[in-house]
Design an enzyme around this catalytic site. Structure first.
Site, PDB file in Angstrom:
ATOM      1  N   HIS A 233       1.353  -0.527   0.331  1.00  0.00           N
ATOM      2  CA  HIS A 233      -0.082  -0.315   0.305  1.00  0.00           C
ATOM      3  C   HIS A 233       0.933   1.519  -0.038  1.00  0.00           C
ATOM      4  O   HIS A 233       1.049   2.097  -0.984  1.00  0.00           O
ATOM      5  CB  HIS A 233      -1.327   0.317   1.031  1.00  0.00           C
ATOM      6  CG  HIS A 233      -1.941  -0.739   1.204  1.00  0.00           C
ATOM      7  ND1 HIS A 233      -2.903  -1.798   0.054  1.00  0.00           N
ATOM      8  CD2 HIS A 233      -2.106  -2.003   2.233  1.00  0.00           C
ATOM      9  CE1 HIS A 233      -3.827  -2.728   0.613  1.00  0.00           C
ATOM     10  NE2 HIS A 233      -3.087  -3.237   2.046  1.00  0.00           N
TER      11      HIS A 233
ATOM     12  N   ASP B 133      -4.437  -8.449  -3.712  1.00  0.00           N
ATOM     13  CA  ASP B 133      -5.159  -7.930  -2.525  1.00  0.00           C
ATOM     14  C   ASP B 133      -6.009  -8.978  -1.762  1.00  0.00           C
ATOM     15  O   ASP B 133      -6.610  -9.961  -1.486  1.00  0.00           O
ATOM     16  CB  ASP B 133      -5.107  -6.083  -2.197  1.00  0.00           C
ATOM     17  CG  ASP B 133      -5.441  -6.195  -0.365  1.00  0.00           C
ATOM     18  OD1 ASP B 133      -5.089  -6.847   0.481  1.00  0.00           O
ATOM     19  OD2 ASP B 133      -4.987  -4.650   0.075  1.00  0.00           O
TER      20      ASP B 133
HETATM   21  C1  NGQ Z   1      -5.656  -7.914   5.860  1.00  0.00           C
HETATM   22  N1  NGQ Z   1      -6.719  -5.638   4.897  1.00  0.00           N
HETATM   23  O1  NGQ Z   1      -4.360  -8.769   6.744  1.00  0.00           O
HETATM   24  O2  NGQ Z   1      -6.259  -8.497   5.187  1.00  0.00           O
HETATM   25  C2  NGQ Z   1      -6.077  -7.149   6.459  1.00  0.00           C
HETATM   26  C3  NGQ Z   1      -6.994  -6.268   7.410  1.00  0.00           C
HETATM   27  C4  NGQ Z   1      -5.842  -6.311   9.830  1.00  0.00           C
HETATM   28  C5  NGQ Z   1      -6.068  -4.844   4.427  1.00  0.00           C
HETATM   29  N2  NGQ Z   1      -4.904  -4.207   5.456  1.00  0.00           N
HETATM   30  C6  NGQ Z   1      -6.613  -7.052   8.092  1.00  0.00           C
HETATM   31  N3  NGQ Z   1      -6.361  -4.315   3.484  1.00  0.00           N
HETATM   32  O3  NGQ Z   1      -5.915  -5.134   9.335  1.00  0.00           O
HETATM   33  O4  NGQ Z   1      -5.961  -6.951   9.973  1.00  0.00           O
HETATM   34 ZN    ZN Z   2      -3.336  -7.479   2.039  1.00  0.00          ZN
END
Ligand code: NGQ
Ligand code: ZN
Length: 452
Positions: free
Chosen positions: A267, A318
């Site tokens: 990101h 993602d």
């Molecule tokens: C993830 N998603 O690892 O899937 C994360 C959310 C978290 C993004 N950062 C889960 N888009 O932050 O614990």
């Molecule tokens: Zn991610």
């Protein structure tokens, strides 16, 4: 042997190119050649991209989080739904979903994937008998589909900045550094059964899910393989880390870690100009996930600042809410146009946006996945994609304009043939095992959604 009417070589476009593939690698590239009987004949041949960031299981919740709840929805309310969803996932479902996801990635034109894998344990947090059970399921899915896998077991020890305890769905993610080391070792043992292009790196999930001491102890476990970390995706994350560590996340990483070419900050959205320039110059690959970043309301990446500083970048899908390479390319550029009220933003100086994005994402994706790939040259892994230049969306185009057509005008169906390290997995636009993999996915996703 592959014979291509047109091919994108490291120093430009060539015609009548014969490509010899041996042991998963490109052995020779001969432009101006003649086709021989038995050659696989294609129109436009390109180096295939690596998809540098995936959480495969999230594909199964696509379409389930687009309903507005009371108050204001955000990344953080989406994350609550995602945690509840994953809390029911079985190992079998994990494998079936990942196999469909990797099939779709191959059909979209990706040859490899970086699986940022953090669901490790049973619901409630108890370890499986095999600590790396779910890593093994991801690897089985990669083997079923033939995609090139860079597996990235995730260190996720805390529920939020300042060593908050894990809660709810997060219990399935948790390891201290010692158990994480055993998990990585277990994953590496499973990987010995996969093709030789498989890699196992590490992924500290984010600064908020680890701590400075734990991170320092975990980094040597990479053993020269890629290191991925989510960073500066949301303003709240930047504020939380600043309050805790006295520095913004990227600022902190630059000051306290050996971040460089083997790192992939995912990101890297909310950075200052100084952070952007310094992170770009570190040689790390920015892991951009344009469709997911739009879907989650993350905000646009500072593309012009990154490119001006010579930064490397690649593309990831993602959350896998939609798996489309062409749409990632155009969403990346459009996010910049919408912010800057300009056209043709993501190219230094003058030139084709599609060609710049495609070539750079091919090189950056390969670097981030620790894969010797990303260009059509002897010695590289045979990660190749053939697209149909006669498709109405592309038929009037040649040279770099083909890549502009691919990025801005083409549907995914222009992807005809895909090889991953020489494995010819997509033929005539269709994955060779679709009839077996997709029914298993449908059963898994229907069972999951019915239970929710
Ligand atoms: C993830 N998603 O690892 O899937 C994360 C959310 C978290 C993004 N950062 C889960 N888009 O932050 O614990
Ligand atoms: Zn991610």
């Amino acid at each position: 042997m592959i014979f291509a009417a047109r091919a994108l070589l490291p120093d430009g476009w060539a015609r009548d190119v014969r490509v010899m593939v041996t042991d998963g690698r490109i052995a020779a590239v001969a432009p101006g050649a003649r086709p021989e009987p038995g050659d696989t004949r294609v129109d436009v041949l390109l180096p295939a991209l690596g998809n540098l960031h995936s959480h495969a299981f999230q594909r199964a919740m696509a379409g389930l989080t687009e309903v507005r709840a009371k108050g204001q929805d955000s990344f953080w309310t989406w994350r609550e739904l995602m945690y509840r969803f994953l809390d029911r996932l079985t190992p079998g479902q994990m494998q079936s979903i990942a196999a469909q996801v990797y099939l779709e990635m191959l059909e979209a034109g990706y040859a490899s994937v970086g699986e940022f894998h953090y669901v490790h344990h049973q619901p409630g947090g108890a370890a499986y008998d095999d600590l790396a059970e779910l890593s093994a399921r991801i690897m089985a899915a990669a083997a079923e589909t033939g995609i090139g896998l860079t597996h990235l077991p995730v260190l996720y020890s805390y529920g939020g900045a300042g060593r908050q305890p894990l809660a709810g769905g997060q219990l399935r993610f948790g390891n201290d550094v010692d158990r994480f080391a055993r998990l990585v070792e277990g994953a590496r043992a499973h990987a010995t059964h996969l093709p030789a292009d498989t890699r196992v790196g590490i992924a500290p999930h984010s600064l908020r899910a680890t701590s400075p001491d734990d991170l320092a102890r975990a980094l040597p476990l990479a053993l020269g393989n890629p290191i991925h970390i989510h960073v500066a995706e949301q303003p709240k994350e930047v504020a939380d880390i600043s309050a805790w560590l006295g520095a913004r996340p990227v600022e902190w990483l630059l000051a306290n870690t050996p971040i460089g070419r083997d790192w992939c900050p995912i990101h890297a959205t909310h950075m200052t100009q100084d952070e952007t320039a310094r992170l770009a110059r570190s040689g790390a690959v920015a892991g951009l996930c344009p469709i997911t970043e739009a879907n989650l309301g993350d905000g646009p990446f500072d593309g012009p600042g990154w490119i001006e500083a010579g930064g490397a970048f690649g593309l990831g899908s993602d959350s896998n809410v939609r798996i489309s390479l062409t749409e990632e390319l155009r969403t990346l550029e459009y996010s910049q146009r919408l912010r800057d009220l300009q056209r043709n933003v993501l190219v230094p100086g003058e030139g084709s946006v599609g060609a710049f994005l495609y070539r750079r994402a091919a090189a950056g994706g390969a670097q981030a996945l620790g894969r010797q790939a990303g260009s059509l040259a002897a010695g590289q892994l045979a990660d190749l994609v053939a697209i149909d230049g006669d498709h109405p969306a592309l038929a009037a185009l040649d040279g770099d304009r083909l890549l502009d057509g691919l990025a801005f005008a083409a549907p995914d169906g222009v992807v005809r043939e895909v090889w991953s390290a020489g494995r010819h997995q997509v033929r005539g636009g269709r994955h060779v095992a679709r009839d077996r993999i997709t029914p298993a996915y449908l059963a898994a996703v229907r069972a999951l959604v019915q239970a929710s």
